[in-house]
Scaffold this active site. Structure first.
Site, PDB file in Angstrom:
ATOM      1  N   ASP A   1      75.648  31.093  36.127  1.00 17.50           N
ATOM      2  CA  ASP A   1      76.885  30.910  35.360  1.00 17.50           C
ATOM      3  C   ASP A   1      78.058  32.025  35.573  1.00 17.50           C
ATOM      4  OD1 ASP A   1      75.323  33.186  34.257  1.00 17.50           O
ATOM      5  OD2 ASP A   1      76.471  33.106  32.465  1.00 17.50           O
TER       6      ASP A   1
ATOM      7  N   ASP B   1      75.474  34.862  40.011  1.00 18.64           N
ATOM      8  CA  ASP B   1      74.281  34.120  39.361  1.00 18.64           C
ATOM      9  C   ASP B   1      74.808  32.705  38.912  1.00 18.64           C
ATOM     10  OD1 ASP B   1      75.979  34.949  37.259  1.00 18.64           O
ATOM     11  OD2 ASP B   1      74.151  35.584  35.989  1.00 18.64           O
TER      12      ASP B   1
ATOM     13  N   ASP C   1      78.603  35.175  35.752  1.00 16.66           N
ATOM     14  CA  ASP C   1      79.110  36.363  35.128  1.00 16.66           C
ATOM     15  C   ASP C   1      78.606  37.452  35.453  1.00 16.66           C
ATOM     16  OD1 ASP C   1      76.551  35.944  33.985  1.00 16.66           O
ATOM     17  OD2 ASP C   1      77.056  36.198  31.899  1.00 16.66           O
TER      18      ASP C   1
ATOM     19  N   SER D   1      71.415  31.807  32.307  1.00 16.51           N
ATOM     20  CA  SER D   1      71.835  32.849  33.198  1.00 16.51           C
ATOM     21  C   SER D   1      70.840  32.844  34.597  1.00 16.51           C
ATOM     22  CB  SER D   1      71.477  34.154  32.581  1.00 16.51           C
ATOM     23  OG  SER D   1      71.888  35.237  33.438  1.00 16.51           O
TER      24      SER D   1
END
Length: 577
Positions: free
Chosen positions: A304, A302, A306, A149
């Site tokens: 990734d 961010d 999500d 993340s």
């Protein structure tokens, strides 16, 4: 405590021939020259938790590397085989932009394929929500995404998913952990991959995913009328660059600006201290670009992709960052209002939020006669509830205060790709009404009340810190406050005992959720304080929510400051400063 001799003996085992030369070299260097690094790398095993793995990369049992990842993947494989048998098993794998993410993804693919599974491996980095989509589309039994993340650059991680496209939940989570713990040696890991079992996927899956994103649009005509809406988007060096600009173009937006230095995929995140869209500094380059080009909306995802952070112009033309609650309110109110305007409600729709997300969403949902379910923190609980209600009730949106949103049910994890497209559509809709997103938010406050939230983290490291956090929670349970900030505590929700106690009537009701170490205090002025130790970091979190009636738009700033003062007084009264 583990002794230094035990740690050195543990490290010596990593000098065996089953480990590659790069690993052996790093371990030798620690043994000879860096005792502190050696201790941190070997004093414990990197724990496979309910969500997977996350840790600093490097050699050692307490590090993210191909061997600790391999043990996790072999344990997951063994559980999948127990659950589904050995025939026709399929898994999907995606990864983000972080250093070693491709290596880790390919290693996982080799292990899954060695266990006889058919593997769908993305050709390059992709957003986490697309992994969830791929699991569902290709009818996989499980899947993993390699990501940490928005953690610092030295971290990487591994999240496990189940066949509905959601992160693993009970009873599978604990059962997988048990299987992973049974893997005691690197020799237990099947690294002998079978290339014929690995299918590389990419553009065709992107197109399928984006076609589902496009279906979320509620007002394509309005976008055509306002297609010149100025948008600046940054992926902060991450996976969003692969799909978000394309999603915005498919929706019909034509004035999309990038931040070139942040479009560069780089796991070192060279332009930011933290690749976290919750941090104002992470959006500073994008805001500068927006000021330079006259754009009206700034969006950042961010690494990734999500989570979504946005900035909008206030009434004097300066960019201000919206918090996660505010963005969730704008997205959800828009979806509900347009469902009503277009007569799309069929009477079985619902939204989801977490117990620490703004209660304004509950209020808005009630006004549209739509159910609002509250779940524990974590999008795996969104996915679980959607699965339980599938076929009977229709999920049309939801989100959490920590910048994660899901505007449709074709994936089962937070989705910043669709959220970016929908946030831009809300801005276009507002523009078509002669308003901005900032104006729209204030209008919502005028109708439903002004809600303000704040989160503070109290960090307590080490064993002593963990005991202090535990003592704080025990203290609140044994001696709950009768008043906070001179306001009577009228209700306490204890998610450990799953009991809601009403202090006005003396009644107790059961909370229908899983047990969790969370307490909530409700005050007679409408304030709410939630207390929750972090499950992954050495800190305890305090969430504050206060509200008041907003008399007029021109009193917004005055009322907002008043609520900020109320939160400050609560923090002071609870002695948290």
């Amino acid at each position: 405590m583990v002794s230094l001799d035990e740690i050195r003996n543990k490290a010596q085992q990593w000098l065996g021939p089953e480990f590659n030369e790069e690993t052996r070299k790093e371990v030798r260097e620690m043994l000879q020259n860096d005792e502190n690094k050696l201790i941190d790398a070997f004093y414990q095993d990197l724990e496979f938790g309910t969500g997977g793995l996350r840790g600093i990369m490097g050699a050692g049992t307490n590090r993210m590397n191909i061997y600790t990842l391999g043990m996790a993947t072999q344990g997951l494989s063994n559980y999948i085989l127990k659950e589904f048998g050995s025939k026709g098993i399929k898994v999907a794998i995606a990864h983000d932009c972080r250093n070693n993410s491709r290596l880790f993804a390919e290693t996982a693919a080799e292990i899954f394929s060695a266990n006889g599974f058919e593997v769908y491996l993305f050709e390059a980095l992709r957003p986490t929500p697309e992994l969830s989509f791929a699991i569902r589309h290709y009818k996989c039994h499980s899947g993993v995404v390699i990501t940490a993340s928005h953690n610092p650059p030295e971290y990487n991680g591994y999240k496990a998913y189940w066949n509905d496209g959601g992160q693993v939940v009970a009873p599978h989570d604990e059962a997988i952990i048990e299987e992973v713990r049974k893997i005691r040696s690197v020799s237990d890991i099947r690294f002998d991959g079978k290339n014929e079992k690995i299918k590389i996927i990419g553009r065709e899956t992107d197109e399928l995913f984006l076609s589902e994103v496009l279906k979320m649009s509620l007002n394509p005509g309005i976008i055509r009328e306002t297609s010149d809406l100025g948008i600046v988007y940054t992926p902060i060096h991450g996976t969003g660059v692969t799909l978000v600009p394309k999603a915005l173009e498919m929706f019909g937006f034509k004035n999309i600006q990038s931040v070139p230095e942040q479009d560069v995929v780089d796991g070192n995140f060279p332009t930011v201290k933290s690749p976290n869209p919750e941090e104002p500094a992470a959006l500073s380059l994008a805001i500068g670009k927006a000021a330079e080009t006259g754009a009206e909306l700034v969006m950042a995802t961010d690494p990734d992709a999500d989570r979504l952070g946005i900035a909008v112009k206030n009434n004097i033309g300066a960019f201000v960052l919206l918090n996660g609650n505010q963005t969730g309110v704008l997205l959800t109110h828009y979806i509900l209002s347009q469902y009503k305007a277009k007569n799309k409600f069929r009477g079985n729709e619902y939204i989801i939020k977490t117990i620490v997300t703004t209660d304004l969403l509950d209020t808005i949902a009630r006004s549209f006669n739509v159910k609002c379910y509250n779940v524990l923190t974590g999008f795996k609980f969104f996915a679980e509830l959607i699965r339980q209600l599938e076929g009977r009730e229709k999920f049309i949106g939801g989100g959490e205060e920590s910048y994660g949103y899901l505007p449709g049910d074709y994936v089962r994890d937070k989705d910043a790709v669709a959220s970016c497209a929908m946030a831009a559509e809300v801005a276009a809709w507002a523009k078509s009404q002669g308003k901005t997103l900032y104006n729209s938010l204030i209008e919502i406050y005028l109708e439903y009340g002004l809600y303000k939230e704040r989160l503070i983290n109290i960090i307590r490291k080490g064993k002593d810190g963990a005991e202090e956090i535990k003592a704080m929670m025990n203290g609140y349970r044994k001696n709950p406050p009768e008043s906070i900030n001179m306001c009577k505590v009228i209700k306490i929700n204890d998610y450990d005992s799953l009991t809601s106690t009403d202090y006005l009537t003396g009644s107790k009701n059961r909370i229908d959720l899983l047990r969790s170490d969370v307490l909530q205090f409700f005050l007679d002025d409408g304030s709410k304080i939630s207390v929750r130790p972090s499950g992954t970091e050495p800190k305890i979190k305090f969430y504050f929510s206060v509200n008041t009636r907003l008399e007029s738009a021109d009193k917004f700033e005055e009322s907002d400051k008043m609520l900020e003062g109320r939160i400050a007084s609560i923090i002071c009264d609870m002695r948290l400063t």
